[in-house]
Design a protein around this motif. Structure first.
Motif, PDB file in Angstrom:
ATOM      1  N   ALA A 200     -31.716  -7.311 -31.113  1.00  0.00           N
ATOM      2  CA  ALA A 200     -32.609  -6.869 -30.041  1.00  0.00           C
ATOM      3  C   ALA A 200     -32.621  -7.861 -28.888  1.00  0.00           C
ATOM      4  N   ALA A 201     -32.514  -9.154 -29.192  1.00  0.00           N
ATOM      5  CA  ALA A 201     -32.616 -10.187 -28.159  1.00  0.00           C
ATOM      6  C   ALA A 201     -31.309 -10.424 -27.408  1.00  0.00           C
ATOM      7  N   ALA A 202     -30.193  -9.957 -27.933  1.00  0.00           N
ATOM      8  CA  ALA A 202     -28.884 -10.256 -27.340  1.00  0.00           C
ATOM      9  C   ALA A 202     -28.702  -9.551 -26.001  1.00  0.00           C
ATOM     10  N   LYS A 203     -28.185 -10.308 -25.026  1.00  0.00           N
ATOM     11  CA  LYS A 203     -27.908  -9.737 -23.705  1.00  0.00           C
ATOM     12  C   LYS A 203     -26.451  -9.306 -23.560  1.00  0.00           C
ATOM     13  N   THR A 226     -26.845   2.001 -29.504  1.00  0.00           N
ATOM     14  CA  THR A 226     -28.211   1.495 -29.364  1.00  0.00           C
ATOM     15  C   THR A 226     -28.225   0.129 -28.681  1.00  0.00           C
ATOM     16  N   LEU A 227     -27.281  -0.732 -29.055  1.00  0.00           N
ATOM     17  CA  LEU A 227     -27.216  -2.077 -28.479  1.00  0.00           C
ATOM     18  C   LEU A 227     -26.418  -2.127 -27.186  1.00  0.00           C
ATOM     19  N   ASP A 228     -25.744  -1.012 -26.837  1.00  0.00           N
ATOM     20  CA  ASP A 228     -24.812  -0.987 -25.708  1.00  0.00           C
ATOM     21  C   ASP A 228     -23.767  -2.091 -25.889  1.00  0.00           C
ATOM     22  N   ALA A 333     -37.725  -3.293 -27.708  1.00  0.00           N
ATOM     23  CA  ALA A 333     -37.604  -4.719 -27.386  1.00  0.00           C
ATOM     24  C   ALA A 333     -36.171  -5.137 -27.065  1.00  0.00           C
ATOM     25  N   ILE A 334     -35.256  -4.190 -27.007  1.00  0.00           N
ATOM     26  CA  ILE A 334     -33.857  -4.535 -26.765  1.00  0.00           C
ATOM     27  C   ILE A 334     -33.702  -5.085 -25.348  1.00  0.00           C
ATOM     28  N   ALA A 335     -33.050  -6.239 -25.248  1.00  0.00           N
ATOM     29  CA  ALA A 335     -32.901  -6.931 -23.967  1.00  0.00           C
ATOM     30  C   ALA A 335     -32.055  -6.125 -22.992  1.00  0.00           C
ATOM     31  N   SER A 340     -22.898  -3.733 -18.535  1.00  0.00           N
ATOM     32  CA  SER A 340     -22.935  -2.695 -19.569  1.00  0.00           C
ATOM     33  C   SER A 340     -21.835  -2.921 -20.592  1.00  0.00           C
ATOM     34  N   GLY A 341     -22.095  -2.430 -21.798  1.00  0.00           N
ATOM     35  CA  GLY A 341     -21.078  -2.525 -22.839  1.00  0.00           C
ATOM     36  C   GLY A 341     -19.810  -1.787 -22.468  1.00  0.00           C
TER      37      GLY A 341
END
Length: 536
Positions: A200-203, A226-228, A333-335, A340-341
């Protein structure tokens, strides 16, 4: 009287074994006594190595262990190469061999097919080797084998049965029901929670997916979206995301562009990959590294500490772990991502294309022609030029559409028998064997096995009249080439002699139509392709 050999067949049926690969011999005939009246189909290769490779291809595509019968001595030494490939790639094989009579073991008297210590030999290419010394040992040995296949890192298992015990009475042995409850383990809840917080915290998160991701791969796709996060797929994971998926990076971490993507990630999650050199350091330059926070998920706790040491190690099945991380993830809470991925993945793919030589890009284009002509094709490769190129950057159009022996143990002669096994496991999908002229000659006789098994595999022979990859390496290192130029037979003529359809491709433009036409026939076929057609 029910013999131990007959009991073995019933026991295999209990474990839902449908096919056995092997060559009968005087040291295994008693294992065949109950085979004809069973549900199990037997397939006879021309060499025990072929039996092992067929079982390997079958296991990869069916999800079930490949089972082989082999005689003691040379039968086991012949199949050992296939066991080594399966061991390196974590493929479940059950190799059941004969061994000399109990009273003769270890004496060195020169009995037929005698090895000083056959079990010790087999143990070098198996998770374990079990020697049956009494009939009651057999059900326990089988239970151990399938417990490993279903609940641990799958690898070959060897069970040896003395020839005099094969005909021993087994009437008093109960036929156990298949044990329930063998499930691949899940990581601890504490570890999952920690991994979810890191995700969640990863940019700039990044997923690296390996061959240990088996089963419902949709959860991996969901986590990436979800995390891109871009998804790097190792050789045995290609197709988990389709090649045209915006987050897909179907390219080797041995390439500079892919390593740059890894370098710029603040979190790397490795799912089910041993992070082995044949994927991550193909050129043996020692420059692979993961500078960001590293989370590793692997079913083997020892493997988690090999090659790269993680900041967080999760022991368990990769798909189960991904499912649990998704369930635990606080999506609110995902950063936010600076880039973008999809843009990060696109940049890596574009740079890979410029990094590869024009020749390699043409070979990759050749592979794409196969999947365009035969949607859903399973391409089974040997150690040959077009396969090396594909391992650097190629993705099939479906999962389980690309595997080969040019990784891990790195055998030659793999593709033809393995493609037969794969076709037996998935008769509804086109199966293409991609092999070189040198590698094909290791297992050329298995052309007959394709006919016997009624498997409509399409064999593409990449012909450069020898071991061209090794020759080029010699020349690049100022070594006068020796031993790399071969007399190449007329492969189409040999194939036709076995009863296959066969053609010599005359032009690159004819390839797609030739491939479609032969595949539509529903019969085994061979196409000889001169390297120059796609490399010049």
């Amino acid at each position: 009287m029910t013999t131990l050999g007959e009991y073995l067949i019933k026991l295999l049926e209990t474990y839902d074994v449908e096919r056995v690969f092997g060559i009968p011999g005087v040291h295994t005939v008693e294992l065949y006594r109950g085979l004809a009246n069973s549900r199990i189909r037997h397939h006879t290769p021309r060499h025990e190595q072929g039996a092992g490779f067929m079982a390997d291809g079958y296991a990869r595509m069916s999800g079930k262990p490949g089972v082989c019968f082999t005689i003691t001595g040379p039968g086991l030494t012949n199949i050992a190469t296939a066991m080594g490939q399966a061991y390196a790639d974590s493929i479940p094989l059950l190799v059941i061999s004969g061994v000399n009579r109990l009273k003769d073991l270890g004496h060195g008297n020169g009995n037929l097919h005698e090895l000083p210590n056959q079990s010790a030999f087999a143990s070098q290419v198996s998770a374990f080797s079990y020697s049956i010394t009494t009939p009651s040992d057999l059900p326990q040995a089988m239970a151990r084998a399938f417990a490993l296949f279903e609940g641990e890192r799958p690898r070959p298992v060897h069970i040896e049965i003395p020839v005099d015990l094969m005909s021993a009475a087994a009437d008093d042995l109960p036929l156990p029901s298949r044990p329930a409850g063998f499930r691949r383990p899940r990581p601890s809840a504490t570890g999952i929670e920690q991994a979810a917080r890191l995700c969640a915290a990863a940019k700039a998160p990044l997923l690296i997916v390996g061959g240990g991701v088996k089963g419902d791969v949709s959860v991996v796709q969901e986590l990436a979206q979800t995390l891109d996060s871009p998804v790097i797929m190792t050789i045995n994971a290609r197709g988990i995301l389709s090649g045209d998926h915006p987050l897909a990076v179907p390219a080797s971490p041995s390439l500079k562009a892919v390593r740059e993507l890894i370098k710029n990630a603040d979190l790397v999650v490795v799912l089910g990959s041993e992070v082995g050199p044949t994927d991550f350091d193909m050129y043996v330059d020692g420059n692979f590294s993961i500078p960001g926070t590293l989370v590793r998920v692997d079913i083997d706790p020892v493997q988690l500490q090999r090659n790269v040491t993680p900041d967080l190690a999760l022991t368990g099945d990769a798909v189960h772990a991904t499912t649990d991380i998704l369930a635990c993830l606080d999506k609110s809470a995902i950063a936010r991502k600076e880039y973008s991925g999809a843009s990060r993945a696109a940049k890596a793919r574009a740079e890979v294309a410029t990094e590869l030589s024009p020749e390699m890009n043409r070979q990759i284009g050749f592979l794409h022609q196969i999947t365009a002509a035969l949607p859903g094709a399973v391409i089974v490769g040997d150690s040959t030029q077009a396969v090396y190129a594909g391992n650097l950057c190629f993705s099939p159009d479906q999962t389980q559409g690309w595997f080969n022996s040019a990784t891990g143990f790195g055998t030659l002669g793999y593709a033809l028998p393995a493609s037969i096994g794969a076709k037996l496991a998935c008769p509804e999908r086109p199966v293409v064997c991609l092999t070189g002229d040198g590698g094909l000659q290791f297992t050329l006789a298995e052309l007959g096995s394709a006919i016997d098994a009624n498997t409509s595999v399409i064999i593409l022979v990449w012909n450069n009249d020898g071991y061209q990859e090794i020759k080029s390496y010699m020349e690049d290192n100022a070594i006068v080439p020796e031993g790399v130029d071969l007399t190449t037979p007329d492969f189409p003529a040999i194939a036709r002699a076995y009863g296959l359809q066969a053609e010599h491709l005359s032009s690159a433009e004819d390839f797609p139509t030739t491939l479609k036409r032969l595949a539509a026939s529903g019969k085994p076929a061979l196409i000889q392709i001169e390297e120059r057609l796609f490399c010049s």
